[in-house]
Design an enzyme around this catalytic site. Structure first.
Site, PDB file in Angstrom:
ATOM      1  N   LYS A 110      74.571  44.628  41.501  1.00 11.71           N
ATOM      2  CA  LYS A 110      74.251  43.247  41.095  1.00 11.71           C
ATOM      3  C   LYS A 110      75.480  42.388  41.357  1.00 11.71           C
ATOM      4  CE  LYS A 110      70.699  41.130  39.247  1.00 11.71           C
ATOM      5  NZ  LYS A 110      69.304  41.512  39.456  1.00 11.71           N
ATOM      6  N   GLY A 228      56.103  31.725  30.638  1.00  9.80           N
ATOM      7  CA  GLY A 228      56.812  31.458  31.897  1.00  9.80           C
ATOM      8  C   GLY A 228      55.801  31.328  33.016  1.00  9.80           C
ATOM      9  N   GLY A 230      56.447  30.379  36.237  1.00 10.06           N
ATOM     10  CA  GLY A 230      57.177  30.193  37.496  1.00 10.06           C
ATOM     11  C   GLY A 230      56.611  31.149  38.523  1.00 10.06           C
ATOM     12  N   ASN A 231      57.446  31.643  39.409  1.00 10.20           N
ATOM     13  CA  ASN A 231      56.959  32.533  40.471  1.00 10.20           C
ATOM     14  C   ASN A 231      56.249  33.756  39.884  1.00 10.20           C
ATOM     15  OD1 ASN A 231      57.626  35.218  41.936  1.00 10.20           O
ATOM     16  ND2 ASN A 231      57.530  33.719  43.570  1.00 10.20           N
ATOM     17  N   GLY A 233      55.291  34.542  36.674  1.00  7.11           N
ATOM     18  CA  GLY A 233      54.204  34.261  35.732  1.00  7.11           C
ATOM     19  C   GLY A 233      52.957  33.769  36.447  1.00  7.11           C
ATOM     20  N   TYR A 234      53.140  32.896  37.424  1.00  3.24           N
ATOM     21  CA  TYR A 234      51.975  32.355  38.151  1.00  3.24           C
ATOM     22  C   TYR A 234      51.240  33.472  38.890  1.00  3.24           C
ATOM     23  CZ  TYR A 234      49.144  30.292  41.783  1.00  3.24           C
ATOM     24  OH  TYR A 234      48.094  30.008  42.615  1.00  3.24           O
TER      25      TYR A 234
HETATM   26  P1  NAD Z   1      61.172  30.996  37.981  1.00  3.24           P
HETATM   27  O1  NAD Z   1      62.398  30.182  37.863  1.00  3.24           O
HETATM   28  O2  NAD Z   1      60.292  30.846  39.175  1.00  3.24           O
HETATM   29  O3  NAD Z   1      60.240  30.762  36.708  1.00  3.24           O
HETATM   30  C1  NAD Z   1      60.715  30.816  35.398  1.00  3.24           C
HETATM   31  C2  NAD Z   1      59.691  30.149  34.506  1.00  3.24           C
HETATM   32  O4  NAD Z   1      60.131  30.268  33.163  1.00  3.24           O
HETATM   33  C3  NAD Z   1      59.496  28.656  34.755  1.00  3.24           C
HETATM   34  O5  NAD Z   1      58.131  28.344  34.629  1.00  3.24           O
HETATM   35  C4  NAD Z   1      60.273  28.004  33.625  1.00  3.24           C
HETATM   36  O6  NAD Z   1      59.764  26.727  33.272  1.00  3.24           O
HETATM   37  C5  NAD Z   1      60.033  29.008  32.529  1.00  3.24           C
HETATM   38  N1  NAD Z   1      60.999  28.923  31.444  1.00  3.24           N
HETATM   39  C6  NAD Z   1      62.309  28.607  31.488  1.00  3.24           C
HETATM   40  N2  NAD Z   1      62.824  28.582  30.255  1.00  3.24           N
HETATM   41  C7  NAD Z   1      61.820  28.921  29.425  1.00  3.24           C
HETATM   42  C8  NAD Z   1      61.723  29.079  28.020  1.00  3.24           C
HETATM   43  N3  NAD Z   1      62.764  28.867  27.229  1.00  3.24           N
HETATM   44  N4  NAD Z   1      60.534  29.459  27.512  1.00  3.24           N
HETATM   45  C9  NAD Z   1      59.482  29.689  28.317  1.00  3.24           C
HETATM   46  N5  NAD Z   1      59.502  29.530  29.638  1.00  3.24           N
HETATM   47  C10 NAD Z   1      60.662  29.152  30.177  1.00  3.24           C
HETATM   48  O7  NAD Z   1      61.683  32.515  37.828  1.00  3.24           O
HETATM   49  P2  NAD Z   1      60.907  33.837  38.264  1.00  3.24           P
HETATM   50  O8  NAD Z   1      61.355  34.231  39.632  1.00  3.24           O
HETATM   51  O9  NAD Z   1      59.464  33.682  37.969  1.00  3.24           O
HETATM   52  O10 NAD Z   1      61.565  34.906  37.267  1.00  3.24           O
HETATM   53  C11 NAD Z   1      61.124  35.033  35.940  1.00  3.24           C
HETATM   54  C12 NAD Z   1      61.704  36.307  35.335  1.00  3.24           C
HETATM   55  O11 NAD Z   1      61.304  37.432  36.113  1.00  3.24           O
HETATM   56  C13 NAD Z   1      63.235  36.384  35.290  1.00  3.24           C
HETATM   57  O12 NAD Z   1      63.594  37.127  34.140  1.00  3.24           O
HETATM   58  C14 NAD Z   1      63.582  37.187  36.524  1.00  3.24           C
HETATM   59  O13 NAD Z   1      64.844  37.834  36.404  1.00  3.24           O
HETATM   60  C15 NAD Z   1      62.443  38.177  36.514  1.00  3.24           C
HETATM   61  N6  NAD Z   1      62.194  38.798  37.822  1.00  3.24           N
HETATM   62  C16 NAD Z   1      61.844  38.043  38.888  1.00  3.24           C
HETATM   63  C17 NAD Z   1      61.575  38.655  40.099  1.00  3.24           C
HETATM   64  C18 NAD Z   1      61.115  37.846  41.284  1.00  3.24           C
HETATM   65  O14 NAD Z   1      60.710  38.472  42.275  1.00  3.24           O
HETATM   66  N7  NAD Z   1      61.109  36.536  41.230  1.00  3.24           N
HETATM   67  C19 NAD Z   1      61.701  40.060  40.233  1.00  3.24           C
HETATM   68  C20 NAD Z   1      62.061  40.808  39.118  1.00  3.24           C
HETATM   69  C21 NAD Z   1      62.301  40.161  37.907  1.00  3.24           C
END
Ligand code: NAD
Length: 423
Positions: A110, A228, A230-231, A233-234
């Site tokens: 990391k 959440g 975002g990517n 959650g959606y």
């Molecule tokens: P993102 O930035 O696309 O989405 C994050 C979402 O969380 C947004 O909708 C944001 O508005 C919301 N958010 C922020 N603060 C918040 C709060 N206090 N309460 C509720 N919602 C809140 O990020 P992502 O890529 O969707 O990643 C989300 C999580 O998944 C992170 O923990 C990331 O480390 C983990 N993750 C992501 C991936 C990936 O491929 N993107 C892979 C493994 C793990």
């Protein structure tokens, strides 16, 4: 303040207690566990960039390489003001387990820079990204350590980084057959993979569906709250909805909504784009209330440490699918177990992301791009197998899904270390 590295070591000790009996040579096993408590390499340095104002600014930066018994190191790079050495060490340890969970041939690493990227101009962000590569260039590469995007980094940043990496190699007169394979999460035109965007969410839904099969849960009566949007959650909500599961609550950083009639994630995304926030879709709730809803499955998909000793006892759900990294603290985990709530851990639930990054690396090494259908079809058997292995251990040893998943992963890493004669 939770020290994430201390949490990672506590988990490792718990798993070691569970696994010890399986090893004919307890000394070797003990040595392997001791080795796994420290990273193999920690690069800690300062990187400097020239700001648009003409001033020079220095940022603290890290790259931690935890273990490479199973293959080259793999792990993202985050740009965040709260980055600490302990956090990066913990995340690199969890990456070792995550890669072992789906059996992809990597170890864990990391990286991070202590910076609020929102304060930087695009030129400054590019300079920071390139400076970071300058710090770590000697220790990364397709067969050494393969970085990827993480918090506040993205495909554009990977594009700058891969370009800088190639320039550094060229300046040293070094030739690497395929330098694009040194980074994943790149834009499609620079060797990124089809399907990567939705892979983490889809991987989580594959896990959800397997869990439902084992427990005889019917999608139509399985209610889900996703924190959440975002990517991750959606795409989780969208694929779950496609399989007939009932998404009843969604949230983002502004708060959430609940609607027991069900929410269509595609419509929710349109609504969010048009009207932000999501309140037109149902009754307004806070992010805390969302976690405490009486639903079948709660899916934290935003931040770490959202389920803690302070709120764990208030949860009414039966199952948690951890899509965010580290959403449940160790104290909360004990409370959830006592309440009979099953948590599918992050290293399994969100492993679809790194697994598809592995597919990107394979495609880059082959110089041949797969279609989205091919990528997603390859993801499913790996996720199903990883879930099944953890489930079997969970049933056989009567331990939590978290312990069962970690035990599967740690055993694979320890076995690789013993086979190599490293202990
Ligand atoms: P993102 O930035 O696309 O989405 C994050 C979402 O969380 C947004 O909708 C944001 O508005 C919301 N958010 C922020 N603060 C918040 C709060 N206090 N309460 C509720 N919602 C809140 O990020 P992502 O890529 O969707 O990643 C989300 C999580 O998944 C992170 O923990 C990331 O480390 C983990 N993750 C992501 C991936 C990936 O491929 N993107 C892979 C493994 C793990």
């Amino acid at each position: 303040m939770i020290n994430p590295h201390a949490s990672a070591l506590t988990q490792l000790d718990q798993v070691a207690t569970l696994l010890a009996k399986q090893y004919a040579d307890p000394q070797k096993f003990k040595q392997a566990i001791t080795k796994l408590k420290q990273p193999e390499r920690l690069i800690e340095g300062e990187i400097q960039i020239k700001l648009d104002s003409g001033q020079t600014k220095t940022f603290k930066a890290y790259r931690c390489q935890h273990n490479h018994a199973r293959g080259p190191y793999k792990g993202g790079i985050r740009f965040h003001p709260n980055v600490t050495k302990e956090e990066i060490m913990a995340l690199s340890t969890w990456m070792t387990w995550k890669c072992a969970v789906t059996s992809i041939p990597y170890g864990g690493s990391k990286g991070g820079v202590v910076v609020d990227p929102k304060t930087l101009s695009p030129r400054e962000l590019q300079a920071l990204s390139r400076a970071y590569v300058g710090l770590v260039a000697d220790h990364i590469g397709a067969w050494q350590d393969v970085p990827a995007p993480d918090v506040n980094t993205n495909g554009q940043i990977m594009a700058w980084m891969v370009d800088e990496y190639q320039q550094i190699l060229a300046a040293k007169g070094l030739f690497q057959e395929n330098p694009l394979a040194a980074f994943t999460g790149k834009p499609l035109t620079l060797g990124g993979s089809e399907g990567r965007e939705e892979a983490t969410g889809l991987g989580g839904v594959i896990v959800l569906h397997e869990l439902a099969r084992k427990l005889n849960l019917l999608p139509g009566t399985t209610t889900i709250a996703v924190q959440g949007f975002g990517n991750v959650g959606y795409w989780f909500a969208r694929h779950a909805h496609l399989l007939g599961y009932k998404i009843v609550a969604l949230s983002d950083s502004h708060g959430g909504v609940v609607n027991y009639q069900g929410i269509d994630p595609i419509k929710a995304l349109e609504e969010k784009k048009l009207h932000h926030p999501l309140t037109a879709l149902g009754e307004k709730i806070t992010n805390q209330e969302l976690l405490e809803l009486d639903v079948t499955v709660v899916v934290p998909a935003a931040l770490e440490n959202v389920i803690t000793k302070d709120n764990a006892a208030k949860l009414k759900t039966k199952y948690i699918i951890e899509m965010a990294n580290g959403p449940v603290t160790p104290e909360a985990d004990a409370i959830l177990q006592a309440q009979g709530i099953m948590s599918v851990p992050d290293v399994l639930a969100n492993a679809g992301g790194v697994t598809t990054s592995y597919f990107e690396w394979v495609q880059n090494l082959q110089g041949y791009a797969w279609t989205k259908e091919e990528v997603l079809a390859k993801l499913k058997p790996l996720m199903v197998k990883a879930f099944d292995e953890a489930w079997c251990l969970n049933q056989e040893l009567k331990v939590s899904m978290r312990m069962a998943t970690y035990a599967t992963a740690v055993k694979r890493v320890v076995d690789a270390m013993i086979l190599r004669g490293q202990v």
